[in-house]
Each structure stands twice: as C-alpha cells, then as structure tokens.
Design a protein around this motif. Structure first.
Motif, PDB file in Angstrom:
ATOM      1  N   UNK A 113       0.819  -1.209   0.000  1.00 14.57           N
ATOM      2  CA  UNK A 113       0.000   0.000   0.000  1.00 14.57           C
ATOM      3  C   UNK A 113       0.846   1.248   0.000  1.00 14.57           C
ATOM      4  N   UNK A 114       0.239   2.371   0.360  1.00 12.83           N
ATOM      5  CA  UNK A 114       0.942   3.652   0.412  1.00 12.83           C
ATOM      6  C   UNK A 114       2.137   3.538   1.357  1.00 12.83           C
ATOM      7  N   UNK A 115       3.273   4.091   0.937  1.00 14.70           N
ATOM      8  CA  UNK A 115       4.498   3.903   1.719  1.00 14.70           C
ATOM      9  C   UNK A 115       4.367   4.463   3.132  1.00 14.70           C
ATOM     10  N   UNK A 116       3.691   5.597   3.269  1.00 15.43           N
ATOM     11  CA  UNK A 116       3.516   6.175   4.599  1.00 15.43           C
ATOM     12  C   UNK A 116       2.707   5.268   5.497  1.00 15.43           C
ATOM     13  N   UNK A 117       1.670   4.682   4.948  1.00 13.89           N
ATOM     14  CA  UNK A 117       0.825   3.776   5.729  1.00 13.89           C
ATOM     15  C   UNK A 117       1.582   2.521   6.117  1.00 13.89           C
TER      16      UNK A 117
ATOM     17  N   UNK B 206     -10.089  14.795 -19.062  1.00 16.41           N
ATOM     18  CA  UNK B 206     -10.579  13.576 -18.417  1.00 16.41           C
ATOM     19  C   UNK B 206     -11.812  13.876 -17.572  1.00 16.41           C
ATOM     20  N   UNK B 207     -12.801  12.969 -17.622  1.00 21.86           N
ATOM     21  CA  UNK B 207     -13.968  13.141 -16.766  1.00 21.86           C
ATOM     22  C   UNK B 207     -13.857  12.334 -15.471  1.00 21.86           C
ATOM     23  N   UNK B 208     -12.771  11.571 -15.314  1.00 21.82           N
ATOM     24  CA  UNK B 208     -12.465  10.874 -14.070  1.00 21.82           C
ATOM     25  C   UNK B 208     -10.959  10.640 -14.021  1.00 21.82           C
ATOM     26  N   UNK B 209     -10.328  10.954 -12.887  1.00 24.92           N
ATOM     27  CA  UNK B 209      -8.880  10.842 -12.746  1.00 24.92           C
ATOM     28  C   UNK B 209      -8.593   9.947 -11.543  1.00 24.92           C
ATOM     29  N   UNK B 210      -8.067   8.757 -11.796  1.00 25.85           N
ATOM     30  CA  UNK B 210      -7.865   7.750 -10.767  1.00 25.85           C
ATOM     31  C   UNK B 210      -6.445   7.838 -10.215  1.00 25.85           C
ATOM     32  N   UNK B 211      -6.330   8.096  -8.918  1.00 25.68           N
ATOM     33  CA  UNK B 211      -5.025   8.320  -8.290  1.00 25.68           C
ATOM     34  C   UNK B 211      -4.975   7.638  -6.924  1.00 25.68           C
ATOM     35  N   UNK B 212      -3.767   7.343  -6.433  1.00 21.46           N
ATOM     36  CA  UNK B 212      -3.623   6.819  -5.068  1.00 21.46           C
ATOM     37  C   UNK B 212      -3.687   7.940  -4.041  1.00 21.46           C
ATOM     38  N   UNK B 213      -3.712   7.553  -2.792  1.00 26.11           N
ATOM     39  CA  UNK B 213      -3.799   8.469  -1.649  1.00 26.11           C
ATOM     40  C   UNK B 213      -2.891   9.688  -1.826  1.00 26.11           C
ATOM     41  N   UNK B 214      -3.491  10.868  -1.836  1.00 25.91           N
ATOM     42  CA  UNK B 214      -2.730  12.094  -2.086  1.00 25.91           C
ATOM     43  C   UNK B 214      -2.053  12.643  -0.831  1.00 25.91           C
ATOM     44  N   UNK B 215      -2.160  11.901   0.271  1.00 26.49           N
ATOM     45  CA  UNK B 215      -1.504  12.330   1.505  1.00 26.49           C
ATOM     46  C   UNK B 215      -0.437  11.340   1.981  1.00 26.49           C
ATOM     47  N   UNK B 216      -0.588  10.059   1.614  1.00 34.09           N
ATOM     48  CA  UNK B 216       0.313   9.039   2.170  1.00 34.09           C
ATOM     49  C   UNK B 216       1.100   8.258   1.133  1.00 34.09           C
ATOM     50  N   UNK B 217       0.708   8.316  -0.155  1.00 32.13           N
ATOM     51  CA  UNK B 217       1.412   7.541  -1.173  1.00 32.13           C
ATOM     52  C   UNK B 217       2.372   8.431  -1.958  1.00 32.13           C
ATOM     53  N   UNK B 218       3.464   7.845  -2.400  1.00 25.75           N
ATOM     54  CA  UNK B 218       4.479   8.602  -3.145  1.00 25.75           C
ATOM     55  C   UNK B 218       3.883   9.254  -4.388  1.00 25.75           C
ATOM     56  N   UNK B 219       3.202   8.458  -5.203  1.00 31.27           N
ATOM     57  CA  UNK B 219       2.654   8.983  -6.456  1.00 31.27           C
ATOM     58  C   UNK B 219       1.505   9.953  -6.193  1.00 31.27           C
ATOM     59  N   UNK B 220       0.652   9.633  -5.232  1.00 26.38           N
ATOM     60  CA  UNK B 220      -0.495  10.493  -4.951  1.00 26.38           C
ATOM     61  C   UNK B 220      -0.091  11.874  -4.478  1.00 26.38           C
ATOM     62  N   UNK B 221       0.890  11.926  -3.595  1.00 29.65           N
ATOM     63  CA  UNK B 221       1.406  13.217  -3.126  1.00 29.65           C
ATOM     64  C   UNK B 221       1.947  14.008  -4.306  1.00 29.65           C
ATOM     65  N   UNK B 222       2.647  13.317  -5.196  1.00 33.29           N
ATOM     66  CA  UNK B 222       3.227  14.002  -6.346  1.00 33.29           C
ATOM     67  C   UNK B 222       2.153  14.487  -7.313  1.00 33.29           C
ATOM     68  N   UNK B 223       1.126  13.667  -7.554  1.00 32.49           N
ATOM     69  CA  UNK B 223       0.040  14.087  -8.443  1.00 32.49           C
ATOM     70  C   UNK B 223      -0.601  15.364  -7.925  1.00 32.49           C
ATOM     71  N   UNK B 224      -0.842  15.430  -6.629  1.00 36.98           N
ATOM     72  CA  UNK B 224      -1.444  16.634  -6.049  1.00 36.98           C
ATOM     73  C   UNK B 224      -0.567  17.856  -6.301  1.00 36.98           C
ATOM     74  N   UNK B 225       0.751  17.683  -6.170  1.00 36.85           N
ATOM     75  CA  UNK B 225       1.675  18.800  -6.428  1.00 36.85           C
ATOM     76  C   UNK B 225       1.649  19.208  -7.898  1.00 36.85           C
TER      77      UNK B 225
END
Length: 235
Positions: free
Chosen positions: A36-40, A109-128
């Motif tokens: 899962x998310x690296x932080x978790x 895109x009408x839907x954007x699928x991403x991992x956790x934007x607070x705890x996962x490496x990619x999700x945090x980066x997508x938010x940035x």
C-alpha cells in the motif's frame, strides 16, 4: 513457519508476485503481507505489525533505519520507478510529452484515478503537479482517490466514465490487467523514485528475508524488473 511477512509500497507488488514462485521453490515459503501507500506501511511497522522484510522508498527506509526499525546492513536498492499516466485498455492513447499536453489530458478527463494524495508517493506528487499546472481546483471533483495505486488502477480498468485516466507509478500500471501505460510524466513534472528493501529489525526469519532481497536485486532478475517497470540505477 510457512510464510515470510512483508510490508511494501504498492510499487513493488507486481515484482514480488513475479518472484514468489521461485522463492517458494527454493525456500518452501509463501510471501504474505500488505502492499500500500508507503507512509501507511511505515506506520504499520512502527505500530508493531509483524514483518520480516520491508520494501519502501529509499527515503523512507533511511528514516526507518534511523529509528532502528530495519537492519541498516541489509538495505539494498531495487530500482527506479517512474510516475506515469494510465488509460483503460482499448482507449485511445493520451499524449503527455510536455506540460501543456499533460495539462490538456487532465482537463479533458472526466475521471482521474489516483492513489492516496496524503500518504502515497505517487499520490502526493500528483497533487503537487495539479497545483503546478494550475488546475487543482478545476479537476478536484473528478479525482477518484484510493488507498494505493493498485486499487486505483483496478477501478480505472472497471470505470464506465467516458474519458477516464489514471496517474500512479508505472509498476502499478503494468501489473494491472485492463489498463495500459500511456506515457511517463514529462520533464518538469516527472518523478522517479528509488525503491529499496531491508530486513525488519524484529524479523522472525531474517535469513529468508535476506534471501528474498537477494532474489529481488539479483542480476538474473534484470529482465523481470524491467518488465515490471523498474529502471536500473546508474552506478
């Protein structure tokens, strides 16, 4: 003992699954645990979740070593993982060769699928990246956020949206049926993350944990790592 316990970032799940049959053939052990998310995953280790081996980002493993939660002498890099754009299998490819094209892809895109934007490496980066592109507010309602990239990609594969895309680490895209990698994030928005393995300080079976690390990083697994989305680190 019938299994080796692992706590791992989702980026390594496909690679671990690929080497599991060979590991069992040589040791008699299955590989069980959580991805899962690296932080978790790091927090699970901190709170006492049993683990023999940990596979997380190099930065996170360094932190855990300072906290005496992994054995420093066992630390070994597996490879680099890029963050990339995913599409459903069969959908038209999405071009993201530069920041303008990436911005256009997200907006369309009408839907954007991403991992956790607070705890996962990619999700945090997508938010940035969405903030960097100036479209975070515009696309916020279209974000479909999941605990990890693998779950996000499975939901992208099953999506009934007209123009869905996903953004997570390339390994999670390549290991998920029903989705395809459409392109890595362009220069200026890119992210390549080093993933690293280590034996947990409280490992019940440190010997076989080291055996799994040796298998994951071995030269004989070069092609398998490449197919799984790992890029060799230049020495």
């Amino acid at each position: 003992m019938s299994s080796l316990k692992i706590l791992s970032g989702g980026a390594a799940q496909g690679l671990v699954a690929s080497v599991a049959p060979k590991f069992k053939a040589t040791t008699g052990l299955d590989i069980e645990g959580e991805f899962g998310a690296v932080g978790a995953m790091a927090d699970k280790l901190r709170t006492g979740t049993p683990a023999d081996i940990v596979v997380l980002t190099a930065a996170m493993i360094t932190t855990l070593a300072r906290e005496n939660l992994v054995a420093s002498r066992s630390i070994a890099d597996i490879g680099l993982v890029e963050t990339a754009i995913a599409i459903r299998a069969g959908d038209p490819p999405v071009s993201v060769r530069d920041t303008a094209e990436l911005r256009k892809a997200f907006v369309a895109a009408d839907a954007i699928f991403v991992p956790d934007t607070r705890a996962s490496t990619a999700g945090i980066h997508v938010a940035k990246v969405l903030q960097q592109l100036g479209i975070a507010d515009e696309v916020a309602a279209r974000l479909k956020i999941f605990p990890n990239g693998a779950t996000a990609m499975r939901n992208l594969a099953a999506s009934t949206a007209a123009r869905p895309i996903g953004c997570t680490q390339s390994t999670e895209i390549l290991s998920t049926p029903g989705v395809m990698l459409s392109g890595s994030l362009p220069q200026g928005c890119e992210l390549s993350t080093v993933y690293t393995a280590a034996v947990a300080a409280q490992a019940v079976d440190a010997g076989h944990a080291q055996d799994l690390i040796d298998l994951l990083i071995g030269t004989e697994q070069h092609d398998l790592r490449e197919r799984s989305g790992f890029v060799e680190i230049e020495k």
